[in-house]
Write an enzyme that holds these catalytic residues in place. Structure first.
Site, PDB file in Angstrom:
ATOM      1  N   CYS A 295     -41.512  28.483 138.549  1.00  0.00           N
ATOM      2  CA  CYS A 295     -41.204  28.047 137.279  1.00  0.00           C
ATOM      3  C   CYS A 295     -40.206  29.000 136.420  1.00  0.00           C
ATOM      4  O   CYS A 295     -40.639  29.640 135.703  1.00  0.00           O
ATOM      5  CB  CYS A 295     -42.338  27.884 136.434  1.00  0.00           C
ATOM      6  SG  CYS A 295     -43.821  26.750 137.195  1.00  0.00           S
ATOM      7  N   ALA A 296     -38.858  28.967 137.083  1.00  0.00           N
ATOM      8  CA  ALA A 296     -38.192  30.196 136.775  1.00  0.00           C
ATOM      9  C   ALA A 296     -37.397  30.089 135.447  1.00  0.00           C
ATOM     10  O   ALA A 296     -37.020  31.259 134.803  1.00  0.00           O
ATOM     11  CB  ALA A 296     -37.067  30.349 137.971  1.00  0.00           C
ATOM     12  N   GLY A 297     -37.023  29.034 134.655  1.00  0.00           N
ATOM     13  CA  GLY A 297     -36.424  29.118 133.533  1.00  0.00           C
ATOM     14  C   GLY A 297     -36.878  29.718 132.318  1.00  0.00           C
ATOM     15  O   GLY A 297     -38.267  29.730 132.389  1.00  0.00           O
ATOM     16  N   GLY A 299     -35.143  32.510 133.129  1.00  0.00           N
ATOM     17  CA  GLY A 299     -34.732  33.466 134.290  1.00  0.00           C
ATOM     18  C   GLY A 299     -34.895  34.937 133.654  1.00  0.00           C
ATOM     19  O   GLY A 299     -34.445  35.611 134.670  1.00  0.00           O
ATOM     20  N   GLY A 300     -35.738  35.180 132.921  1.00  0.00           N
ATOM     21  CA  GLY A 300     -35.875  36.396 132.629  1.00  0.00           C
ATOM     22  C   GLY A 300     -36.830  37.111 133.889  1.00  0.00           C
ATOM     23  O   GLY A 300     -36.634  38.135 134.203  1.00  0.00           O
ATOM     24  N   GLU A 320     -36.493  25.856 139.293  1.00  0.00           N
ATOM     25  CA  GLU A 320     -36.561  25.030 138.091  1.00  0.00           C
ATOM     26  C   GLU A 320     -35.976  23.583 137.904  1.00  0.00           C
ATOM     27  O   GLU A 320     -34.965  23.424 138.464  1.00  0.00           O
ATOM     28  CB  GLU A 320     -35.441  25.790 136.980  1.00  0.00           C
ATOM     29  CG  GLU A 320     -35.224  25.347 135.518  1.00  0.00           C
ATOM     30  CD  GLU A 320     -36.727  25.274 134.991  1.00  0.00           C
ATOM     31  OE1 GLU A 320     -36.944  24.301 134.300  1.00  0.00           O
ATOM     32  OE2 GLU A 320     -37.537  26.274 134.927  1.00  0.00           O
ATOM     33  N   ASP A 344     -38.326  20.308 141.619  1.00  0.00           N
ATOM     34  CA  ASP A 344     -39.909  20.188 141.089  1.00  0.00           C
ATOM     35  C   ASP A 344     -40.620  21.255 141.983  1.00  0.00           C
ATOM     36  O   ASP A 344     -40.700  20.893 143.080  1.00  0.00           O
ATOM     37  CB  ASP A 344     -40.307  18.795 140.853  1.00  0.00           C
ATOM     38  CG  ASP A 344     -41.725  18.667 140.120  1.00  0.00           C
ATOM     39  OD1 ASP A 344     -42.324  19.722 140.249  1.00  0.00           O
ATOM     40  OD2 ASP A 344     -42.245  17.615 139.819  1.00  0.00           O
ATOM     41  N   ASP A 365     -45.247  30.972 136.522  1.00  0.00           N
ATOM     42  CA  ASP A 365     -45.107  31.220 135.154  1.00  0.00           C
ATOM     43  C   ASP A 365     -45.299  29.904 134.365  1.00  0.00           C
ATOM     44  O   ASP A 365     -44.156  29.432 134.058  1.00  0.00           O
ATOM     45  CB  ASP A 365     -44.040  32.001 134.689  1.00  0.00           C
ATOM     46  CG  ASP A 365     -43.927  32.367 133.264  1.00  0.00           C
ATOM     47  OD1 ASP A 365     -44.937  32.072 132.355  1.00  0.00           O
ATOM     48  OD2 ASP A 365     -42.922  32.693 132.504  1.00  0.00           O
ATOM     49  N   CYS A 418     -48.193  32.084 128.822  1.00  0.00           N
ATOM     50  CA  CYS A 418     -48.202  32.741 127.425  1.00  0.00           C
ATOM     51  C   CYS A 418     -49.010  32.171 126.428  1.00  0.00           C
ATOM     52  O   CYS A 418     -48.496  31.703 125.768  1.00  0.00           O
ATOM     53  CB  CYS A 418     -46.695  32.860 127.126  1.00  0.00           C
ATOM     54  SG  CYS A 418     -46.347  33.936 125.509  1.00  0.00           S
TER      55      CYS A 418
END
Length: 483
Positions: A295-297, A299-300, A320, A344, A365, A418
């Site tokens: 779940c890369a977006g 990109g951090g 993403e 997906d 993430d 988070c």
């Protein structure tokens, strides 16, 4: 309360769609509101009217109105402070006006929130706060100026502590309800924080206080491209307390830094750096060549993983689902050994680019309520609802299940959210591991974080906290797929 404050006014006095220009934006009065307050009002109105995010709309408004320096700082404080305190401000406005806030015309209501915030949370003299706010109301909702004047004068008769004592339940009778109004959080969020902290209301209070502080900006010095100590000297910041890549900025606009423009660093909370690095630090036997960020977006974490992968000869596949966020990942990882897939992440096993058992390390993430980052988006605490949890936790379980399919036997998965909400953390991890059908062992995450970090709990998972660690409230669980 005075009779004037209770006066209902003429029919339709506070209602309607006044105070808008032809494009639907808040009207800008010719003479009434001073410019910093007008900027704050426009940002708050956009948040409530358009579901915008203040951190995205406010910079453009400041630029449009040519606000810099102290004026920009004042507008920013009014915007973020008023949004953060919305629920408590509304309770005070209701008590002062003897009227539910949803019966007040939205332009007048947003201006009142700004005025009440100035009266109770800033050093602006009461007469100046009242006068400036009434001028603002006169420009955006002319018929409500007298009503606003009466409400503000009533609010000015007490300080913040006295108003909290009046509108909040007593701590002894309802501690959660009291903390919610006293420290500007919805009750359900206060309750979830208290549960995650083992019912310790003293520590919950410290968390709520910290949650209301604006966090400093953290940079991530990309390994192989920048050294944190040297970057700190370059930008006038300080090395982070825990992450070897973290730099704390004292202020300013990070987007203007040369280190960000040339790809030597990126903006990233220290907690996010720590959990991404923890995945890379977990011991593996055998191959360590293919990593996956499911779940890369935006990109951090993919950027940090790519920088850590490069000297090891490893590659990162960054997934993403949202096209615009996939473009952000591509921009964030330019020049790094990262391949971005706009797909997906749950298609593991049915997508040739996401083969089952094809990866050595996997980061999940997962999308979540974001309750761990309320400091950064103050409007989110009032926008999120308990009803958001069921679809999010279902998605979290599905993504973690896909990660456990994607990792090879002996490989490791880091599950990150988070949010400290136990349903999004311990419940999701336990349930997804149980449903995976693969043998899964928990890895103690504590040794994967820097030595000497306090308050990491009893393991094997780790919960970071703003009031303990100065980071967002990141949760980390590390799982190893059995051979």
């Amino acid at each position: 309360m005075t009779d004037h404050a209770r006066r209902p006014g003429r029919p339709g006095e506070e209602r309607g769609d006044r105070g808008r220009d032809r494009g639907g934006r808040p009207a800008r009065p010719n003479r009434a509101a001073d410019v910093p307050r007008q900027a704050a009002y426009e940002a708050i109105a956009a948040v409530h009217r358009d579901d915008a995010y203040a951190n995205l709309v406010l910079p453009a408004i400041l630029t449009d109105l040519r606000l810099y320096g102290r004026d920009a700082a004042f507008a920013t404080e009014l915007t973020y402070g008023s949004l953060r305190a919305t629920g408590t401000l509304d309770a005070i406005i209701e008590a002062a006006a003897n009227r539910a806030v949803d019966r007040i015309d939205p332009p007048a209501r947003d201006a009142l929130r700004l005025g009440v915030y100035q009266l109770l949370h800033t050093r602006v003299p009461a007469h100046a706060a009242v006068s400036a706010t009434v001028d603002l109301v006169r420009g955006v909702a002319p018929g409500a100026a007298g009503f606003a004047n009466a409400v503000l004068r009533e609010v000015a008769t007490r300080d913040l502590d006295a108003w909290v004592e009046r509108v909040a339940p007593s701590y002894d009778e309802d501690p959660i309800g009291h903390l919610a109004l006293a420290y500007q959080h919805p009750q359900w969020i206060v309750r979830s924080f208290a549960e995650a902290l083992g019912g310790d209301l003293g520590e919950t209070t410290r968390l709520l206080i910290e949650d209301n502080e604006r966090p400093s900006v953290h940079l991530c010095a990309r390994p192989g491209r920048a050294d944190a100590a040297e970057l700190a000297d370059e930008v006038g910041g300080a090395p982070g307390a825990f992450s070897p890549y973290a730099v704390y900025l004292p202020g300013g606009a990070p987007g203007e830094l040369a280190a960000l423009r040339d790809g030597r660093a990126h903006v990233q909370d220290e907690g996010s750096q720590l959990v991404a690095a923890a995945l890379v630090g977990a011991e593996l036997e055998g191959a360590d060549e293919r990593w996956l960020d499911l779940c890369a977006g935006p990109g951090g974490k993919a950027g940090l993983l790519g920088a850590l992968a490069a000297p090891r000869g490893a590659t990162v596949t960054a997934v993403e689902i949202a096209e615009h966020r996939a473009r952000l990942v591509s921009q964030a990882t330019r020049g790094l050994p990262v391949t971005v897939l706009n797909t997906d992440g749950r298609t593991v096993g049915s997508d040739r680019d996401l083969p089952a058992g094809g990866f050595d390390r996997v980061l999940v993430d997962a999308p979540c309520t974001g309750l761990g980052a309320l400091r950064r988006r103050p409007e989110s605490r009032w926008r999120r609802q308990p009803s958001d949890l069921p679809p999010l936790t279902r998605l979290q379980r599905e993504l973690l299940g896909a990660a456990l399919r994607a990792v090879r036997p002996g490989g490791v998965v880091a599950y990150v959210t988070c949010s400290p909400h136990t349903v999004e953390t311990h419940v999701t991890v336990t349930e997804a591991a149980r449903r995976s059908g693969a043998g899964v062992d928990f890895v103690d995450a504590r040794p994967l974080l820097p030595a000497g970090m306090p308050g990491l709990g009893e393991g094997p998972t780790v919960q970071l906290w703003p009031h303990r660690h100065g980071t967002d409230a990141m949760f980390l669980a590390v799982l190893r797929r059995a051979q």
